[in-house]
Scaffold this active site. Structure first.
Site, PDB file in Angstrom:
ATOM      1  N   ASP A 214      47.236  43.010  41.640  1.00 40.36           N
ATOM      2  CA  ASP A 214      47.223  41.315  41.710  1.00 40.36           C
ATOM      3  C   ASP A 214      45.803  41.364  42.585  1.00 40.36           C
ATOM      4  O   ASP A 214      45.581  40.720  42.280  1.00 40.36           O
ATOM      5  CB  ASP A 214      47.797  40.201  42.260  1.00 40.36           C
ATOM      6  N   ASP A 215      45.378  42.126  43.233  1.00 47.20           N
ATOM      7  CA  ASP A 215      43.885  41.756  44.187  1.00 47.20           C
ATOM      8  C   ASP A 215      42.893  41.938  42.656  1.00 47.20           C
ATOM      9  O   ASP A 215      42.400  43.332  41.971  1.00 47.20           O
ATOM     10  CB  ASP A 215      43.962  43.433  45.133  1.00 47.20           C
ATOM     11  N   PHE A 216      42.062  41.301  43.332  1.00 48.13           N
ATOM     12  CA  PHE A 216      41.033  41.113  42.720  1.00 48.13           C
ATOM     13  C   PHE A 216      39.788  42.275  42.677  1.00 48.13           C
ATOM     14  O   PHE A 216      39.192  42.510  41.505  1.00 48.13           O
ATOM     15  CB  PHE A 216      39.718  39.720  43.002  1.00 48.13           C
TER      16      PHE A 216
ATOM     17  N   TRP B  39      38.018  49.721  45.716  1.00 43.48           N
ATOM     18  CA  TRP B  39      37.125  48.214  46.612  1.00 43.48           C
ATOM     19  C   TRP B  39      35.793  48.399  46.631  1.00 43.48           C
ATOM     20  O   TRP B  39      34.923  47.581  46.349  1.00 43.48           O
ATOM     21  CB  TRP B  39      38.393  48.063  47.798  1.00 43.48           C
TER      22      TRP B  39
END
Length: 121
Positions: free
Chosen positions: A74-76, A116
């Protein structure tokens, strides 16, 4: 009042107090117990707490419990990093990210770190 003076909102204070009470009640496991728990079992237990979602527990698993196989789908940043890496027009959905991440087992945490980095964060 002391927490409000530190800048915490009423909602954050309620969350902190709820987590503290849950720790006293045995819902929040101690560190040794958490280390021994299965990832999904810990996620399912902790998301029952006010203000604690799956992403929050995944960050706990990655950074506090040092689990090597966590993919916060779910992490952008993870989804955006993958979009940039592959030159896609749109980010993959959560479901697509989970499917993509299967190939990265048992080191999905490492893949997350690299994704990231793709976003410059």
């Amino acid at each position: 009042d002391p927490l409000r003076s530190c800048g915490f909102s009423a909602g954050k204070i309620a969350t902190i107090q709820g987590i503290a009470q849950a720790a006293l009640d045995g819902v929040v496991p101690d560190y040794a117990t958490a280390l021994a728990m299965d990832d999904e079992a810990l996620i399912e237990r902790l998301i029952t707490l006010r203000g604690v979602g799956r992403w929050t527990v995944e960050m706990l698993l990655i950074y506090s419990l040092e689990r090597p196989d966590i993919l916060p789908a779910d992490d952008f940043g993870v989804r955006e990093g993958y979009r940039r890496l592959k030159g896609l027009e749109v980010q993959p959905t959560r479901k697509q990210m989970v499917e993509i991440g299967v190939a990265w087992r048992p080191y999905r945490t490492v893949a997350s770190w690299y994704l990231w980095r793709m976003t410059g964060k």
